[in-house]
Design a protein around this motif. Structure first.
Motif, mmCIF file in Angstrom:
data_model
loop_
_atom_site.group_PDB
_atom_site.id
_atom_site.type_symbol
_atom_site.label_atom_id
_atom_site.label_comp_id
_atom_site.label_asym_id
_atom_site.label_seq_id
_atom_site.Cartn_x
_atom_site.Cartn_y
_atom_site.Cartn_z
ATOM 1 N N GLN A 160 0.985 -1.263 -0.286
ATOM 2 C CA GLN A 160 -0.058 -0.216 -0.031
ATOM 3 C C GLN A 160 1.183 1.217 0.131
ATOM 4 N N ASP A 161 1.973 1.536 0.629
ATOM 5 C CA ASP A 161 2.972 2.263 0.639
ATOM 6 C C ASP A 161 3.454 2.695 -1.011
ATOM 7 N N GLN A 162 3.163 1.649 -1.763
ATOM 8 C CA GLN A 162 4.299 1.707 -3.023
ATOM 9 C C GLN A 162 2.933 2.296 -4.254
ATOM 10 N N VAL A 163 1.395 1.712 -3.842
ATOM 11 C CA VAL A 163 0.573 1.958 -4.014
ATOM 12 C C VAL A 163 0.297 4.140 -3.990
ATOM 13 N N ARG A 164 0.513 3.900 -2.932
ATOM 14 C CA ARG A 164 -0.018 5.180 -2.373
ATOM 15 C C ARG A 164 0.881 6.665 -2.789
ATOM 16 N N GLY A 165 2.279 5.799 -2.451
ATOM 17 C CA GLY A 165 3.055 6.877 -3.755
ATOM 18 C C GLY A 165 2.921 7.049 -4.968
ATOM 19 N N PHE A 166 2.819 6.611 -5.997
ATOM 20 C CA PHE A 166 2.394 6.377 -6.935
ATOM 21 C C PHE A 166 1.136 7.611 -7.723
ATOM 22 N N ALA A 167 0.025 6.567 -6.529
ATOM 23 C CA ALA A 167 -0.926 7.718 -6.685
ATOM 24 C C ALA A 167 -1.349 9.033 -6.241
ATOM 25 N N VAL A 170 2.193 10.665 -6.123
ATOM 26 C CA VAL A 170 2.732 11.306 -7.548
ATOM 27 C C VAL A 170 1.685 12.165 -8.743
ATOM 28 N N GLN A 171 0.857 10.456 -8.887
ATOM 29 C CA GLN A 171 -0.237 11.278 -10.304
ATOM 30 C C GLN A 171 -1.429 12.619 -9.748
ATOM 31 N N ARG A 172 -1.590 12.173 -8.194
ATOM 32 C CA ARG A 172 -2.287 13.406 -7.932
ATOM 33 C C ARG A 172 -1.560 15.376 -8.026
ATOM 34 N N ASP A 173 -0.464 14.971 -7.915
ATOM 35 C CA ASP A 173 0.086 15.927 -7.888
ATOM 36 C C ASP A 173 0.996 16.928 -8.672
ATOM 37 N N THR A 186 -6.013 4.557 -3.211
ATOM 38 C CA THR A 186 -6.112 5.421 -4.800
ATOM 39 C C THR A 186 -7.567 6.795 -4.734
ATOM 40 N N ALA A 187 -8.111 6.201 -3.852
ATOM 41 C CA ALA A 187 -9.395 7.358 -3.594
ATOM 42 C C ALA A 187 -9.126 8.291 -2.654
ATOM 43 N N LYS A 188 -7.921 7.790 -1.766
ATOM 44 C CA LYS A 188 -7.940 8.416 -0.335
ATOM 45 C C LYS A 188 -7.303 9.279 -0.936
ATOM 46 N N VAL A 189 -6.423 8.913 -1.485
ATOM 47 C CA VAL A 189 -4.624 10.122 -2.139
ATOM 48 C C VAL A 189 -6.131 11.315 -2.884
ATOM 49 N N ALA A 190 -6.789 10.261 -3.619
ATOM 50 C CA ALA A 190 -7.949 11.697 -3.848
ATOM 51 C C ALA A 190 -8.420 12.429 -3.705
ATOM 52 N N VAL A 220 -6.185 7.756 -9.661
ATOM 53 C CA VAL A 220 -6.038 9.039 -8.810
ATOM 54 C C VAL A 220 -7.074 10.113 -9.388
ATOM 55 N N GLY A 221 -6.990 10.252 -10.858
ATOM 56 C CA GLY A 221 -7.948 11.327 -11.243
ATOM 57 C C GLY A 221 -9.499 10.811 -11.740
#
Length: 441
Positions: free
Chosen positions: A81-88, A90-93, A139-143, A375-376
């Motif tokens: 989940q750290d990997q998924v959150r990290g890339f998500a 970056v996408q959000r940013d 991914t939803a939470k990062v969004a 994330v989009g």
């Protein structure tokens, strides 16, 4: 011209349109609309033999289930989940809100606004797909989704502890042990025990996919999903053993999962086919993978690299592994794919389980027009407009009046006229007739 070394069936969206599935799903959705929670409970009892006092798990029950797992399992879930959150993240940013002054005092902009609530469906059945919790919930939470509801079915009458742990650690706000069409209906339509959500993501069987399809428009969804697919593009330098292993790794998803090799090498094609036959008997999922390889496995021999890239785009596979001397060439040569896995050190299984990119991807050729979940998907790009300069408002009003009357929209034209009269002093007959006042000359 390409030659077929091993023939296999192909799947299209037409294969998902089975009338009996459509009719059955339509009936369940209509029943849930009418009878709500009672219908959901009855279908859960019928299909999963599951009718607990409460479908939603309490925080205490979630902690009990977490404690029942080996620490290594929990640690691995956290790592992935750290990997998924990290890339998500970056996408959000990468998604910037913008504002620009297009004319004096005229400001246009957009903001990326998260949906207020989302549902995540995590399959059970043959395989408890804990990784789907990472992909949909994290991914939803990062969004920035405020409320995430997560549903997963019981497995043989038991609560799948690892899946619940993945849901909880990913950040789900509500966790329900509830599966199938009834879970999708509850999330989309709401019940006595669950407020509805605005968007649903996550894979599932044909019935779950059909429920999402029928509800689309009333709610948002990630994409229309079919069986998992793999395409491997290889030249004569590729390792046939890795290709054979990787083809079978995806074939085990289901008996109708396409596994395709396109290569420029006859020798490689022959060796891969031999190795698949050798590896398959020792695979614990050989019954499923074997059926998929027999019916949907294909090997195509391309004349050259140009044709190899062309065939790859024509197939538009969910997953594309590129085992060529220059794998990054695919970034320039290909357009239609769900996700690329470049080089022999990279495999689809990493994408499915650990690497951090999202594994909810387009199938059945949908890669020709869409990418996968990211994330989009949880964000709405919403525009806004503001005119601070009266003169600009008046000038736009003049153009609006003329443009609207070309299209016979008199009401639109008058909105423009009113600003042109107010800010620029235009003489407008209909305004004079209404107000009795003449605009200054």
């Amino acid at each position: 011209m390409a030659r077929i070394h091993k023939q296999g069936r192909t799947k299209t969206f037409a294969d998902t349109a089975a009338a009996d599935v459509q009719e059955r799903v339509s009936g369940i959705l209509a029943d849930v609309r009418t009878r709500g929670s009672q219908a959901v409970r009855e279908y859960s009892e019928t299909f999963d033999r599951w009718s607990p006092e409460h479908f939603r798990l309490s925080p205490e029950r979630i902690e009990e289930l977490m404690a029942s797992l080996p620490q290594q399992v929990v640690d691995d879930i956290r790592y992935v989940q750290d990997q998924v959150r990290g890339f998500a993240q970056v996408q959000r940013d990468s998604m910037r809100d913008v504002e620009v002054e297009t004319l004096p005092g005229v400001f246009l902009g957009h903001r990326h606004v998260p949906v207020t609530s989302a549902g995540a469906y995590i399959p059970g059945g043959r395989y408890p797909l804990t990784a789907s919790a990472h992909m949909t919930i994290s991914t939803a939470k990062v969004a920035g989704v405020e409320r995430v509801v997560a549903c997963t079915p019981p497995i043989r009458g038991e609560i799948p502890a690892a899946t619940i742990a993945a849901m909880h650690l990913a950040g789900a706000d509500e966790i329900y042990v509830l599966g199938g069409v009834q879970a999708v209906a509850a999330m989309a339509l709401g019940t006595d025990f669950m407020e509805p959500v605005r968007f649903i993501a996550g894979p599932g069987n044909a019935y779950v996919a059909e429920a999402k399809r029928q509800l689309y428009g009333e709610i948002g969804i990630d994409l229309f999903a079919g069986p998992t697919e793999i395409l491997i593009l290889a030249d004569d330098a590729a390792d046939p053993f890795l290709i054979a292993v990787d083809l079978l790794s995806q074939a085990e998803h289901g008996p109708d999962s396409p596994a395709v090799l396109v290569t420029t090498s006859d020798a490689l094609a022959e060796e891969v086919e031999r190795l698949v036959d050798e590896i398959l008997p020792g695979l614990s999922t050989k019954d499923i993978a074997g059926d998929a390889w027999r019916d949907y496995g294909r090997i195509v021999i391309a004349d050259d690299m140009d044709e190899l890239w062309q065939i790859g785009d024509e197939i538009a596979s969910e997953h594309v592994q590129v085992f060529t001397r220059e794998p990054r060439e695919a970034l320039e040569r290909m357009h239609d794919y769900g996700a690329l896995f470049l080089g022999e050190n990279t495999c689809v299984s990493y994408g499915d389980k650990v690497i951090g990119t999202n594994h909810v991807l387009p199938t059945l050729g949908a890669a020709r027009y869409t990418g996968g979940l990211w994330v989009g998907k949880y964000l709405k790009t919403c525009t806004y407009q503001e005119i601070r300069d009266p003169g600009s408002s008046g000038e736009l009003g003049r153009v609006c009046g003329r443009a609207a009357r070309v299209e016979l929209f008199e009401g639109h034209a008058r909105s423009g006229d009113a600003r042109a009269a107010r800010h620029l002093g235009d003489r407008v007959e209909w305004i004079e007739a209404v107000t009795g006042e003449k605009a200054p000359a």
